[in-house]
Design a protein around this motif. Structure first.
Motif, PDB file in Angstrom:
ATOM      1  N   THR A  25      -4.148  -6.067  16.354  1.00 32.29           N
ATOM      2  CA  THR A  25      -2.913  -5.417  16.807  1.00 32.29           C
ATOM      3  C   THR A  25      -2.208  -6.191  17.920  1.00 32.29           C
ATOM      4  O   THR A  25      -2.788  -7.021  18.604  1.00 32.29           O
ATOM      5  CB  THR A  25      -3.191  -3.984  17.299  1.00 32.29           C
ATOM      6  N   ASN A  26      -0.942  -5.840  18.077  1.00 33.91           N
ATOM      7  CA  ASN A  26      -0.097  -6.432  19.115  1.00 33.91           C
ATOM      8  C   ASN A  26      -0.050  -5.518  20.344  1.00 33.91           C
ATOM      9  O   ASN A  26      -0.803  -4.548  20.419  1.00 33.91           O
ATOM     10  CB  ASN A  26       1.301  -6.703  18.552  1.00 33.91           C
ATOM     11  N   GLY A  33       2.484  -8.437  12.637  1.00 38.17           N
ATOM     12  CA  GLY A  33       3.230  -8.764  11.430  1.00 38.17           C
ATOM     13  C   GLY A  33       2.670  -9.993  10.737  1.00 38.17           C
ATOM     14  O   GLY A  33       2.597 -10.040   9.513  1.00 38.17           O
ATOM     15  N   GLY A  34       2.264 -10.982  11.518  1.00 39.75           N
ATOM     16  CA  GLY A  34       1.697 -12.205  10.943  1.00 39.75           C
ATOM     17  C   GLY A  34       0.388 -11.962  10.221  1.00 39.75           C
ATOM     18  O   GLY A  34       0.102 -12.597   9.202  1.00 39.75           O
ATOM     19  N   PHE A  66       9.314  -4.533   6.759  1.00 39.90           N
ATOM     20  CA  PHE A  66       8.446  -3.652   7.529  1.00 39.90           C
ATOM     21  C   PHE A  66       9.147  -2.309   7.650  1.00 39.90           C
ATOM     22  O   PHE A  66      10.196  -2.206   8.286  1.00 39.90           O
ATOM     23  CB  PHE A  66       8.172  -4.241   8.915  1.00 39.90           C
ATOM     24  N   LEU A  67       8.602  -1.278   7.037  1.00 35.81           N
ATOM     25  CA  LEU A  67       9.239   0.032   6.995  1.00 35.81           C
ATOM     26  C   LEU A  67       8.716   0.979   8.072  1.00 35.81           C
ATOM     27  O   LEU A  67       9.488   1.716   8.677  1.00 35.81           O
ATOM     28  CB  LEU A  67       9.062   0.650   5.612  1.00 35.81           C
ATOM     29  N   LYS A  68       7.406   0.958   8.297  1.00 30.07           N
ATOM     30  CA  LYS A  68       6.784   1.793   9.330  1.00 30.07           C
ATOM     31  C   LYS A  68       5.626   1.021   9.938  1.00 30.07           C
ATOM     32  O   LYS A  68       4.933   0.282   9.234  1.00 30.07           O
ATOM     33  CB  LYS A  68       6.264   3.110   8.739  1.00 30.07           C
ATOM     34  N   PRO A  69       5.381   1.197  11.219  1.00 25.60           N
ATOM     35  CA  PRO A  69       4.269   0.481  11.847  1.00 25.60           C
ATOM     36  C   PRO A  69       2.913   0.969  11.347  1.00 25.60           C
ATOM     37  O   PRO A  69       2.758   2.138  10.979  1.00 25.60           O
ATOM     38  CB  PRO A  69       4.454   0.783  13.340  1.00 25.60           C
ATOM     39  N   ILE A  70       1.976   0.054  11.324  1.00 31.00           N
ATOM     40  CA  ILE A  70       0.600   0.364  10.927  1.00 31.00           C
ATOM     41  C   ILE A  70      -0.229   0.371  12.204  1.00 31.00           C
ATOM     42  O   ILE A  70      -0.357  -0.646  12.872  1.00 31.00           O
ATOM     43  CB  ILE A  70       0.068  -0.664   9.919  1.00 31.00           C
ATOM     44  N   LEU A 108       4.161   4.625   3.064  1.00 28.38           N
ATOM     45  CA  LEU A 108       4.572   3.277   2.693  1.00 28.38           C
ATOM     46  C   LEU A 108       4.969   2.541   3.963  1.00 28.38           C
ATOM     47  O   LEU A 108       5.898   2.941   4.656  1.00 28.38           O
ATOM     48  CB  LEU A 108       5.740   3.331   1.708  1.00 28.38           C
ATOM     49  N   ALA A 109       4.253   1.490   4.286  1.00 31.75           N
ATOM     50  CA  ALA A 109       4.474   0.762   5.527  1.00 31.75           C
ATOM     51  C   ALA A 109       5.345  -0.481   5.340  1.00 31.75           C
ATOM     52  O   ALA A 109       6.059  -0.879   6.257  1.00 31.75           O
ATOM     53  CB  ALA A 109       3.133   0.354   6.145  1.00 31.75           C
ATOM     54  N   ALA A 110       5.278  -1.095   4.162  1.00 32.06           N
ATOM     55  CA  ALA A 110       6.046  -2.329   3.933  1.00 32.06           C
ATOM     56  C   ALA A 110       6.081  -2.634   2.445  1.00 32.06           C
ATOM     57  O   ALA A 110       5.273  -2.111   1.665  1.00 32.06           O
ATOM     58  CB  ALA A 110       5.420  -3.500   4.690  1.00 32.06           C
ATOM     59  N   THR A 111       7.023  -3.491   2.063  1.00 32.82           N
ATOM     60  CA  THR A 111       7.082  -4.048   0.718  1.00 32.82           C
ATOM     61  C   THR A 111       7.382  -5.533   0.843  1.00 32.82           C
ATOM     62  O   THR A 111       7.943  -5.976   1.857  1.00 32.82           O
ATOM     63  CB  THR A 111       8.180  -3.382  -0.148  1.00 32.82           C
ATOM     64  N   SER A 112       7.022  -6.272  -0.180  1.00 31.87           N
ATOM     65  CA  SER A 112       7.255  -7.711  -0.133  1.00 31.87           C
ATOM     66  C   SER A 112       7.406  -8.266  -1.542  1.00 31.87           C
ATOM     67  O   SER A 112       6.795  -7.763  -2.484  1.00 31.87           O
ATOM     68  CB  SER A 112       6.079  -8.407   0.565  1.00 31.87           C
ATOM     69  N   PHE A 113       8.231  -9.304  -1.655  1.00 33.35           N
ATOM     70  CA  PHE A 113       8.372 -10.073  -2.890  1.00 33.35           C
ATOM     71  C   PHE A 113       8.104 -11.533  -2.565  1.00 33.35           C
ATOM     72  O   PHE A 113       8.636 -12.061  -1.583  1.00 33.35           O
ATOM     73  CB  PHE A 113       9.782  -9.945  -3.477  1.00 33.35           C
TER      74      PHE A 113
END
Length: 172
Positions: A25-26, A33-34, A66-70, A108-113
């Protein structure tokens, strides 16, 4: 001419679940995020390999939203699969779901392509199987692939043009 093979999205499905520890965590007590981006590339690369069963390389990370923090002490689950294909390229969709392990709440925390390219042993591109979606979610993701591909090609040309104007001189 031989007809291209077709595989279902589920044949490239990868599911990875991890607990979020303090070391992940940050300063906001949420997943770096990384770190999440590393998980995303890892799962997506396995999906690509499962689909084409040859060497692959990451061509682009088209988006990570990034939609919601984890949060610390939650779990993070990544689901990835090949959503669409070109001749030698594969678009991978990654869905990131977080879970509060104390309450059971999932979100749902994030999506990626991402885009991967299939290569032979000499580093030359090779044709990949087509992909067929089955679920409503897969069909929706698959339906947007052409628009994302066009946007990706435009962005690549813009970035190549920008790169031509950038200096590689030592700045000090």
């Amino acid at each position: 001419m031989e007809k291209r093979a077709t595989k279902y999205c589920k044949e490239s499905l990868v599911i990875k679940t991890s607990r979020v520890f303090p070391s992940d965590t940050n300063n906001h007590n949420t997943l770096f995020g990384g770190r999440l981006m590393t998980y995303i590339d890892d799962t997506a690369s396995i999906s690509a390999s499962r689909h084409c069963r040859t060497e692959i390389v990451t061509a682009s990370t088209d988006s990570v939203d990034f939609l919601k923090p984890i949060k610390n002490d939650h779990s993070v689950c990544l689901e990835s699969y090949v959503a669409s294909t070109g001749r030698s390229s594969m678009e991978i969709f990654v869905k990131i779901i977080a879970e509060n392990l104390k309450t059971g709440e999932r979100y749902l925390a994030a999506t990626s392509f991402l885009t991967f390219v299939a290569l032979d042993v000499n580093g030359k591109t090779v044709e990949v199987p087509l992909v067929e979606p089955e679920t409503e979610e897969q069909k929706r993701i698959h339906a947007g692939a052409e628009a994302r591909s066009i946007a990706r090609k435009i962005r690549l040309k813009e970035n190549q043009s920008l790169a031509e104007s950038l200096s590689t001189d030592i700045p000090w």
